[in-house]
Design a protein around this motif. Structure first.
Motif, short mmCIF file in Angstrom:
data_model
loop_
_atom_site.label_atom_id
_atom_site.label_comp_id
_atom_site.label_asym_id
_atom_site.label_seq_id
_atom_site.Cartn_x
_atom_site.Cartn_y
_atom_site.Cartn_z
N TRP A 1 -0.24 -17.26 -21.25
CA TRP A 1 0.60 -16.31 -20.51
C TRP A 1 0.55 -16.68 -19.02
O TRP A 1 -0.52 -16.75 -18.43
CB TRP A 1 0.12 -14.90 -20.74
CG TRP A 1 0.98 -13.86 -20.07
CD1 TRP A 1 0.61 -13.00 -19.07
CD2 TRP A 1 2.35 -13.57 -20.34
NE1 TRP A 1 1.67 -12.19 -18.71
CE2 TRP A 1 2.75 -12.53 -19.47
CE3 TRP A 1 3.29 -14.09 -21.23
CZ2 TRP A 1 4.05 -12.01 -19.46
CZ3 TRP A 1 4.57 -13.57 -21.23
CH2 TRP A 1 4.94 -12.54 -20.36
N PRO A 2 1.71 -16.93 -18.40
CA PRO A 2 1.72 -17.50 -17.04
C PRO A 2 1.11 -16.61 -15.97
O PRO A 2 0.79 -17.11 -14.88
CB PRO A 2 3.22 -17.74 -16.78
CG PRO A 2 3.95 -16.87 -17.76
CD PRO A 2 3.07 -16.79 -18.95
N TYR A 3 0.94 -15.32 -16.23
CA TYR A 3 0.36 -14.43 -15.23
C TYR A 3 -1.16 -14.33 -15.33
O TYR A 3 -1.78 -13.61 -14.57
CB TYR A 3 0.97 -13.03 -15.35
CG TYR A 3 2.39 -12.95 -14.85
CD1 TYR A 3 2.66 -12.71 -13.51
CD2 TYR A 3 3.45 -13.15 -15.72
CE1 TYR A 3 3.97 -12.64 -13.05
CE2 TYR A 3 4.77 -13.10 -15.26
CZ TYR A 3 5.02 -12.84 -13.93
OH TYR A 3 6.32 -12.80 -13.49
N GLN A 4 -1.75 -15.05 -16.29
CA GLN A 4 -3.21 -15.04 -16.45
C GLN A 4 -3.75 -16.42 -16.07
O GLN A 4 -3.58 -17.39 -16.81
CB GLN A 4 -3.58 -14.72 -17.91
CG GLN A 4 -3.09 -13.36 -18.39
CD GLN A 4 -3.81 -12.22 -17.70
OE1 GLN A 4 -4.97 -12.33 -17.35
NE2 GLN A 4 -3.12 -11.11 -17.50
N GLN A 5 -4.40 -16.52 -14.91
CA GLN A 5 -4.90 -17.80 -14.41
C GLN A 5 -6.36 -17.74 -14.01
O GLN A 5 -6.81 -18.51 -13.17
CB GLN A 5 -4.05 -18.25 -13.20
CG GLN A 5 -2.56 -18.38 -13.46
CD GLN A 5 -2.23 -19.51 -14.41
OE1 GLN A 5 -2.93 -20.50 -14.47
NE2 GLN A 5 -1.15 -19.35 -15.17
N SER A 6 -7.14 -16.84 -14.60
CA SER A 6 -8.55 -16.68 -14.23
C SER A 6 -9.39 -17.83 -14.79
O SER A 6 -8.93 -18.63 -15.61
CB SER A 6 -9.09 -15.35 -14.76
OG SER A 6 -9.08 -15.34 -16.18
N LEU A 7 -10.65 -17.92 -14.35
CA LEU A 7 -11.56 -18.95 -14.83
C LEU A 7 -11.82 -18.80 -16.33
O LEU A 7 -11.97 -19.80 -17.05
CB LEU A 7 -12.88 -18.88 -14.06
CG LEU A 7 -12.85 -19.36 -12.61
CD1 LEU A 7 -14.20 -19.15 -11.95
CD2 LEU A 7 -12.47 -20.85 -12.55
N PHE B 1 -11.17 -21.62 -19.20
CA PHE B 1 -12.16 -22.01 -20.21
C PHE B 1 -11.58 -21.86 -21.62
O PHE B 1 -11.80 -22.70 -22.50
CB PHE B 1 -13.41 -21.15 -20.07
CG PHE B 1 -14.44 -21.39 -21.15
CD1 PHE B 1 -15.26 -22.50 -21.11
CD2 PHE B 1 -14.55 -20.50 -22.22
CE1 PHE B 1 -16.19 -22.74 -22.11
CE2 PHE B 1 -15.48 -20.72 -23.23
CZ PHE B 1 -16.31 -21.85 -23.17
N GLN B 2 -10.83 -20.76 -21.83
CA GLN B 2 -10.19 -20.52 -23.13
C GLN B 2 -9.24 -21.66 -23.47
O GLN B 2 -9.23 -22.15 -24.61
CB GLN B 2 -9.43 -19.19 -23.10
CG GLN B 2 -8.73 -18.84 -24.40
CD GLN B 2 -7.82 -17.62 -24.27
OE1 GLN B 2 -7.57 -17.14 -23.16
NE2 GLN B 2 -7.32 -17.13 -25.38
N ARG B 3 -8.44 -22.09 -22.50
CA ARG B 3 -7.50 -23.19 -22.73
C ARG B 3 -8.22 -24.48 -23.10
O ARG B 3 -7.82 -25.19 -24.04
CB ARG B 3 -6.65 -23.40 -21.49
CG ARG B 3 -5.66 -22.29 -21.20
CD ARG B 3 -4.97 -22.52 -19.87
NE ARG B 3 -3.98 -21.49 -19.59
CZ ARG B 3 -3.31 -21.40 -18.45
NH1 ARG B 3 -3.54 -22.28 -17.47
NH2 ARG B 3 -2.43 -20.44 -18.26
N ILE B 4 -9.29 -24.80 -22.35
CA ILE B 4 -10.04 -26.03 -22.62
C ILE B 4 -10.67 -25.99 -24.01
O ILE B 4 -10.64 -26.98 -24.76
CB ILE B 4 -11.12 -26.24 -21.54
CG1 ILE B 4 -10.46 -26.49 -20.18
CG2 ILE B 4 -12.05 -27.39 -21.91
CD1 ILE B 4 -11.43 -26.49 -19.02
#
Length: 401
Positions: free
Chosen positions: A30-36, A40-43
């Motif tokens: 979701w483009p509005y969620q850019q937290s650390l 980590f979730q993406r990686i």
């Protein structure tokens, strides 16, 4: 019909993108969620997808690489690589996706009357229906893919035999461990990758379709404004009326230009990866058609047939929906030409007739979603891609005879 000052405007995300938001939040896109934590979730999720592809490629290190074997491995590997491309497409272009949402919100805030708001709501509802249906298809596919590998275990419980049935997955992998002993861990890894990739395909695909549906709504609003502007002229030929007609046509041209720019912004942000995606999709479709044919020929390979059939249907459906959305953009842009031509332009003052003539000339230029200068999303493009896939399947079949 003017909007009341106290009337609440459309909130794009809450009203039209709620399901898309939930899907993309589950996989960190979701483009509005850019937290650390999201990073980590993406990686973590991309690692699962990458490892699922790697453990399929490792089969080439331990097996004899015949043409038949290479086709069998690539038929599934390319499909999982499509998952990777779709995931990275939104990851890389998260800022562009956010910008498109903000453009849509600004356009909705500028809508002139309640009819225009209702038009946009109608197209937003259509997008939500698409998303709901695609989620249903995805859940059914996940259920089938989950049941296939553990079918033998279910049979052991329902119809036990003197000897235990071996556990195996339809997807060929090499984990360099005892496949039978660690079957459930392997099964969990494969299905996790399939769920992540499937959610990425559904989430990103329905998001793009929702964008295009709203663009169609903008084209429809442009047609509506042209018709409304020219009905003013039926009242009386006064100077004030001419000014009102001018303003109406200017508003129509404005939203038309914004719709075209919106489509250009959308396609430019995904063009590179989409070009690769088309190539992988065509080749994967051909290879899975061949594997499906082989499984059907053997007669007893029902699980393999079902596995490749699901892949073929997913690619085929995705290819059709993407091109159908492109065809809708072409049709809605063409409708502006018909709207401008069918109004009573002949009773308008000469200078307004000249203005409408310029609109007609602009509307004759095709607006399409062009990928790499080679593919313009349309039903003709879908037919060409499907025909190409069948041609490759025929070629592979002929070489194996």
């Amino acid at each position: 019909m003017r909007l009341d000052s106290h009337r609440k405007m459309i909130c794009i995300v809450k009203q039209h993108f709620k399901l898309n938001r939930i899907l993309l939040l589950t996989i960190g896109l979701w483009p509005y969620q850019q937290s650390l934590l999201v990073q980590f979730q993406r990686i973590f999720l991309i690692s699962i997808l990458t490892s699922s592809i790697v453990f399929q490629f490792t089969l080439f290190l331990t097996s004899e690489c015949t043409l038949d074997f290479v086709i069998k491995i690539l038929s599934s590997v390319l499909f999982f690589m499509i998952f990777m491309i779709k995931y990275n497409l939104f990851w890389i272009n998260s800022q562009a996706m956010r910008s498109l949402l903000e453009q849509l919100q600004n356009i909705c805030n500028e809508l002139k009357d309640e009819n225009e708001v209702n038009i946009m709501k109608k197209y937003g509802s259509n997008a939500k229906r698409y998303t709901t249906r695609m989620i249903g298809i995805f859940m059914f596919s996940i259920f089938i893919s989950f049941c296939m590998p553990i079918w033998s275990h279910i049979l052991d419980i329902v119809r036990p035999m003197n000897e235990s049935r071996s556990h195996s997955t339809v997807l060929l992998t090499q984990y360099f461990v005892d496949q039978e002993k660690y079957f459930y861990l392997i099964f969990l890894h494969i299905n996790a990758a399939f769920c992540i990739g499937g959610t990425a395909i559904i989430g990103t695909g329905t998001m793009l379709i929702a964008y295009l549906k709203h663009a169609c709504g903008m084209f429809t609003i442009a047609s509506y404004r042209i018709e409304q502007a020219m009905t003013i002229n039926n009242l009386q030929n006064s100077f004030q009326n001419e000014i009102a007609i001018y303003k109406g046509i200017i508003c129509a041209v404005d939203v038309h230009c914004k719709a075209i720019e919106f489509c250009k912004s959308l396609i430019s942000s995904v063009e590179g990866l989409f070009f690769i995606l088309i190539g992988f999709g065509v080749i994967s479709l051909s290879l899975n058609l061949f594997e499906m044919y082989k499984a059907l020929s053997y007669g007893d390979a029902k699980e393999e047939f079902l596995f490749h059939f699901i892949i073929v249907m997913i690619i085929f459906l995705y290819m059709f929906l993407a091109n159908y959305a492109g065809q809708e953009i072409i049709d809605h842009n063409n409708h502006i030409f018909y709207a401008a031509y069918n109004v009573r332009w002949y009773v308008a003052p000469l200078h307004i007739q000249k203005l409408i003539l310029f609109m007609l000339q602009r509307s004759t230029k095709a607006v399409s979603l062009n990928v790499g200068g080679l593919f313009a999303a349309s039903l003709n493009c879908f037919a060409s891609l499907a025909t190409t896939s069948v041609s490759y399947f025929t070629f592979i079949y002929s070489t194996q005879q």
